[in-house]
Design a protein around this motif. Structure first.
Motif, PDB file in Angstrom:
ATOM      1  N   GLY A  40      -8.489 -10.894   7.486  1.00 54.02           N
ATOM      2  CA  GLY A  40      -8.026 -10.937   6.107  1.00 54.02           C
ATOM      3  C   GLY A  40      -7.687  -9.581   5.528  1.00 54.02           C
ATOM      4  N   LEU A  41      -7.213  -9.607   4.284  1.00 58.60           N
ATOM      5  CA  LEU A  41      -6.877  -8.389   3.555  1.00 58.60           C
ATOM      6  C   LEU A  41      -8.124  -7.926   2.811  1.00 58.60           C
ATOM      7  CD1 LEU A  41      -3.396  -9.514   2.196  1.00 58.60           C
ATOM      8  CD2 LEU A  41      -3.868  -8.074   4.190  1.00 58.60           C
ATOM      9  N   ASP A  42      -8.981  -7.218   3.526  1.00 62.25           N
ATOM     10  CA  ASP A  42     -10.271  -6.834   2.962  1.00 62.25           C
ATOM     11  C   ASP A  42     -10.187  -5.551   2.141  1.00 62.25           C
ATOM     12  OD1 ASP A  42     -11.411  -8.928   4.572  1.00 62.25           O
ATOM     13  OD2 ASP A  42     -11.165  -7.576   6.263  1.00 62.25           O
ATOM     14  N   PHE A  43      -9.100  -4.819   2.294  1.00 64.64           N
ATOM     15  CA  PHE A  43      -8.968  -3.529   1.625  1.00 64.64           C
ATOM     16  C   PHE A  43      -7.654  -3.451   0.857  1.00 64.64           C
ATOM     17  CE2 PHE A  43     -11.704  -2.805   5.241  1.00 64.64           C
ATOM     18  CZ  PHE A  43     -12.712  -1.993   4.742  1.00 64.64           C
ATOM     19  N   GLY A  44      -7.639  -2.605  -0.164  1.00 67.09           N
ATOM     20  CA  GLY A  44      -6.408  -2.224  -0.840  1.00 67.09           C
ATOM     21  C   GLY A  44      -6.124  -0.776  -0.485  1.00 67.09           C
ATOM     22  N   ILE A  45      -4.869  -0.448  -0.227  1.00 69.46           N
ATOM     23  CA  ILE A  45      -4.506   0.928   0.131  1.00 69.46           C
ATOM     24  C   ILE A  45      -4.269   1.720  -1.149  1.00 69.46           C
ATOM     25  CG2 ILE A  45      -2.818   2.401   1.263  1.00 69.46           C
ATOM     26  CD1 ILE A  45      -2.325   0.262   3.298  1.00 69.46           C
ATOM     27  N   LEU A  46      -5.073   2.757  -1.337  1.00 68.72           N
ATOM     28  CA  LEU A  46      -4.923   3.621  -2.506  1.00 68.72           C
ATOM     29  C   LEU A  46      -3.959   4.758  -2.235  1.00 68.72           C
ATOM     30  CD1 LEU A  46      -8.592   3.914  -3.797  1.00 68.72           C
ATOM     31  CD2 LEU A  46      -6.789   2.378  -4.566  1.00 68.72           C
ATOM     32  N   GLY A  47      -3.920   5.215  -1.005  1.00 69.47           N
ATOM     33  CA  GLY A  47      -3.047   6.346  -0.702  1.00 69.47           C
ATOM     34  C   GLY A  47      -2.769   6.459   0.777  1.00 69.47           C
ATOM     35  N   LYS A  48      -1.548   6.881   1.107  1.00 65.61           N
ATOM     36  CA  LYS A  48      -1.165   7.190   2.484  1.00 65.61           C
ATOM     37  C   LYS A  48      -0.617   8.610   2.504  1.00 65.61           C
ATOM     38  CE  LYS A  48       1.640   3.665   3.017  1.00 65.61           C
ATOM     39  NZ  LYS A  48       2.567   2.690   3.658  1.00 65.61           N
ATOM     40  N   TYR A  49      -1.212   9.433   3.368  1.00 71.37           N
ATOM     41  CA  TYR A  49      -0.832  10.835   3.456  1.00 71.37           C
ATOM     42  C   TYR A  49      -0.480  11.176   4.900  1.00 71.37           C
ATOM     43  CZ  TYR A  49      -3.047  11.051  -1.122  1.00 71.37           C
ATOM     44  OH  TYR A  49      -3.378  10.832  -2.443  1.00 71.37           O
ATOM     45  N   VAL A  50       0.632  11.897   5.078  1.00 69.29           N
ATOM     46  CA  VAL A  50       1.043  12.354   6.402  1.00 69.29           C
ATOM     47  C   VAL A  50       1.196  13.867   6.342  1.00 69.29           C
ATOM     48  CG1 VAL A  50       2.801  12.238   8.195  1.00 69.29           C
ATOM     49  CG2 VAL A  50       2.193  10.175   6.922  1.00 69.29           C
TER      50      VAL A  50
ATOM     51  N   GLY B  79      -0.743  15.874   5.001  1.00 65.09           N
ATOM     52  CA  GLY B  79      -1.123  16.303   3.665  1.00 65.09           C
ATOM     53  C   GLY B  79      -0.186  15.875   2.557  1.00 65.09           C
ATOM     54  N   LYS B  80       0.912  15.187   2.881  1.00 70.21           N
ATOM     55  CA  LYS B  80       1.887  14.779   1.869  1.00 70.21           C
ATOM     56  C   LYS B  80       1.738  13.297   1.558  1.00 70.21           C
ATOM     57  CE  LYS B  80       6.846  14.604   0.889  1.00 70.21           C
ATOM     58  NZ  LYS B  80       8.211  14.892   1.411  1.00 70.21           N
ATOM     59  N   PHE B  81       1.666  12.968   0.270  1.00 68.95           N
ATOM     60  CA  PHE B  81       1.537  11.574  -0.152  1.00 68.95           C
ATOM     61  C   PHE B  81       2.868  10.865   0.063  1.00 68.95           C
ATOM     62  CE2 PHE B  81       1.908   8.397  -3.656  1.00 68.95           C
ATOM     63  CZ  PHE B  81       0.903   7.554  -3.252  1.00 68.95           C
ATOM     64  N   ILE B  82       2.854   9.720   0.786  1.00 65.38           N
ATOM     65  CA  ILE B  82       4.101   8.999   1.048  1.00 65.38           C
ATOM     66  C   ILE B  82       4.172   7.672   0.299  1.00 65.38           C
ATOM     67  CG2 ILE B  82       4.341  10.063   3.324  1.00 65.38           C
ATOM     68  CD1 ILE B  82       3.534   7.352   4.535  1.00 65.38           C
ATOM     69  N   GLY B  83       3.088   7.258  -0.356  1.00 67.28           N
ATOM     70  CA  GLY B  83       3.104   6.026  -1.127  1.00 67.28           C
ATOM     71  C   GLY B  83       3.471   4.823  -0.278  1.00 67.28           C
ATOM     72  N   GLY B  84       4.400   3.998  -0.763  1.00 70.07           N
ATOM     73  CA  GLY B  84       4.817   2.820  -0.027  1.00 70.07           C
ATOM     74  C   GLY B  84       6.012   3.058   0.873  1.00 70.07           C
ATOM     75  N   SER B  85       6.462   4.305   0.979  1.00 69.12           N
ATOM     76  CA  SER B  85       7.639   4.600   1.786  1.00 69.12           C
ATOM     77  C   SER B  85       7.248   4.955   3.215  1.00 69.12           C
ATOM     78  CB  SER B  85       8.434   5.751   1.159  1.00 69.12           C
ATOM     79  OG  SER B  85       7.659   6.938   1.156  1.00 69.12           O
ATOM     80  N   TYR B  86       8.244   5.105   4.067  1.00 73.23           N
ATOM     81  CA  TYR B  86       8.014   5.516   5.450  1.00 73.23           C
ATOM     82  C   TYR B  86       8.156   7.036   5.555  1.00 73.23           C
ATOM     83  CZ  TYR B  86      13.128   5.799   5.530  1.00 73.23           C
ATOM     84  OH  TYR B  86      14.422   6.117   5.250  1.00 73.23           O
TER      85      TYR B  86
ATOM     86  N   VAL C  84      -4.280   9.039  -8.176  1.00 73.29           N
ATOM     87  CA  VAL C  84      -3.427   8.252  -7.287  1.00 73.29           C
ATOM     88  C   VAL C  84      -2.817   7.113  -8.087  1.00 73.29           C
ATOM     89  CG1 VAL C  84      -3.342   6.796  -5.240  1.00 73.29           C
ATOM     90  CG2 VAL C  84      -4.811   8.814  -5.267  1.00 73.29           C
ATOM     91  N   LYS C  85      -1.504   7.114  -8.193  1.00 68.08           N
ATOM     92  CA  LYS C  85      -0.772   6.042  -8.869  1.00 68.08           C
ATOM     93  C   LYS C  85      -0.133   5.186  -7.790  1.00 68.08           C
ATOM     94  CE  LYS C  85       1.161   4.109 -12.587  1.00 68.08           C
ATOM     95  NZ  LYS C  85       0.399   3.433 -13.645  1.00 68.08           N
ATOM     96  N   VAL C  86      -0.657   3.969  -7.605  1.00 61.73           N
ATOM     97  CA  VAL C  86      -0.219   3.151  -6.470  1.00 61.73           C
ATOM     98  C   VAL C  86       1.152   2.549  -6.721  1.00 61.73           C
ATOM     99  CG1 VAL C  86      -0.829   1.246  -4.954  1.00 61.73           C
ATOM    100  CG2 VAL C  86      -2.612   2.662  -5.934  1.00 61.73           C
ATOM    101  N   VAL C  87       1.335   1.850  -7.848  1.00 58.70           N
ATOM    102  CA  VAL C  87       2.625   1.256  -8.175  1.00 58.70           C
ATOM    103  C   VAL C  87       2.909   1.430  -9.660  1.00 58.70           C
ATOM    104  CG1 VAL C  87       2.507  -0.500  -6.361  1.00 58.70           C
ATOM    105  CG2 VAL C  87       1.634  -1.013  -8.630  1.00 58.70           C
ATOM    106  N   GLU C  88       4.168   1.309 -10.006  1.00 59.87           N
ATOM    107  CA  GLU C  88       4.560   1.322 -11.414  1.00 59.87           C
ATOM    108  C   GLU C  88       4.578  -0.107 -11.949  1.00 59.87           C
ATOM    109  OE1 GLU C  88       4.947   3.898 -13.182  1.00 59.87           O
ATOM    110  OE2 GLU C  88       4.905   5.428 -11.624  1.00 59.87           O
ATOM    111  N   ASP C  89       4.503  -0.236 -13.270  1.00 61.53           N
ATOM    112  CA  ASP C  89       4.607  -1.555 -13.903  1.00 61.53           C
ATOM    113  C   ASP C  89       6.088  -1.867 -14.123  1.00 61.53           C
ATOM    114  OD1 ASP C  89       1.845  -1.855 -14.067  1.00 61.53           O
ATOM    115  OD2 ASP C  89       1.775  -0.672 -15.908  1.00 61.53           O
ATOM    116  N   TRP C  90       6.543  -2.982 -13.578  1.00 62.87           N
ATOM    117  CA  TRP C  90       7.950  -3.354 -13.692  1.00 62.87           C
ATOM    118  C   TRP C  90       8.095  -4.500 -14.696  1.00 62.87           C
ATOM    119  CZ3 TRP C  90      11.229  -0.130 -11.387  1.00 62.87           C
ATOM    120  CH2 TRP C  90      10.745   0.649 -10.344  1.00 62.87           C
ATOM    121  N   PHE C  91       9.161  -4.414 -15.538  1.00 63.91           N
ATOM    122  CA  PHE C  91       9.360  -5.400 -16.605  1.00 63.91           C
ATOM    123  C   PHE C  91       9.607  -6.797 -16.056  1.00 63.91           C
ATOM    124  CE2 PHE C  91      13.609  -4.056 -15.470  1.00 63.91           C
ATOM    125  CZ  PHE C  91      14.366  -5.214 -15.538  1.00 63.91           C
ATOM    126  N   TRP C  92      10.133  -6.895 -14.819  1.00 63.63           N
ATOM    127  CA  TRP C  92      10.498  -8.204 -14.302  1.00 63.63           C
ATOM    128  C   TRP C  92       9.361  -8.896 -13.554  1.00 63.63           C
ATOM    129  CZ3 TRP C  92       9.511  -7.538  -9.273  1.00 63.63           C
ATOM    130  CH2 TRP C  92       9.736  -6.274  -8.723  1.00 63.63           C
TER     131      TRP C  92
END
Length: 245
Positions: A105-115, A117-124, A210-218
């Motif tokens: 299952g999805l037991d964890f939430g990802i707060l941050g991904k760093y490569v 030393g650089k934060f990459i967020g949800g990108s590759y 750490v800001k994981v996602v932005e709030d989107w109006f839609w």
């Protein structure tokens, strides 16, 4: 289709899912779905992952038998750091991403991904030939495991190749044999009440805010749209079944 046949079909599907889950859980430590011959032509793991929990550093070992070490018990809301290194062996640059997985299952939430030393967020990130990379995943326990110990794995996902969990170095084997190396992992029990994923982010030391996602109006609209589509699909299936009956 009458009710008895429907019940038999449903029970059969459930049984197949359950049997697949049991077999999959037992075979999980050697992941047969990964083509390791291909994986090791792209990835050289530079040692096992190192996990940090409440200041304690834990080095993963490929030991799916004892389930004694490494093993931790976490509370929901607790933070776990996973750090691992690899060298990219491909001949051309490729899109890559860091991931974690557990079988159940999805037991964890990802707060941050760093490569490196650089934060990459949800990108590759871009993996370059011959380069060495250090990955840091910041995970937060959100789902109780209810007495089931789960094996947490981390790894790298390569575009067009797939997910490659960190595994012990591939050993010499006879030509034509398919090799399944054992995976490095951490056995985890999570206790407490289920929590929501921390979408607003957290202030973590020493990482910082750490800001994981932005709030989107839609977002609310998309939720209602999905509910409407699901309801329409179920209605179509219901009336189709009535006509056949």
């Amino acid at each position: 289709m009458n009710k008895s046949k429907t019940l038999v079909l449903g029970a059969s599907i459930l049984l197949l899912m359950l049997s697949g889950y049991i077999v999959g859980a037992a075979a999980h430590e050697e992941e047969p779905f990964v083509d390791w011959e291909v994986a090791y032509s792209y990835i050289e793991w530079l040692g096992p992952p190192e996990y940090t929990y409440q200041g304690r550093k834990i080095v993963a070992v490929p030991d799916p038998v004892s389930r004694i070490d490494p093993h931790i018990t976490m509370n929901t809301g607790d933070i776990l750091y996973a750090r691992y290194r690899f060298r990219f062996l491909g001949e051309d640059p490729i899109k890559a991403d860091a991931f974690y997985l557990t079988r159940l299952g999805l037991d964890f939430g990802i707060l941050g991904k760093y490569v490196n030393g650089k934060f990459i967020g949800g990108s590759y990130f871009r993996a370059e030939p011959g380069q060495t990379y250090e990955v840091l995943l910041v995970l937060r326990a959100i789902t109780p495991t209810k007495g089931v110990t789960r094996h947490l794995h981390v790894g790298i996902s390569l575009e067009g190749i797939g997910n490659i969990p960190v595994a012990e170095p591939m050993m010499v084997h006879l030509p034509g044999e398919r090799y399944h190396p054992r995976l490095y992992g951490l056995f985890v029990d999570i206790i407490g009440e289920k929590q929501s994923e921390p979408l607003a982010g957290l202030n973590l030391r020493p990482v910082g805010e750490v800001k994981v996602v932005e709030d989107w109006f839609w977002t609310p609209g998309s939720i209602y749209a999905n509910i409407g589509i699901a309801a329409a699909f179920m209605a179509v299936m219901y009336f189709a079944g009535k006509r056949r009956g």
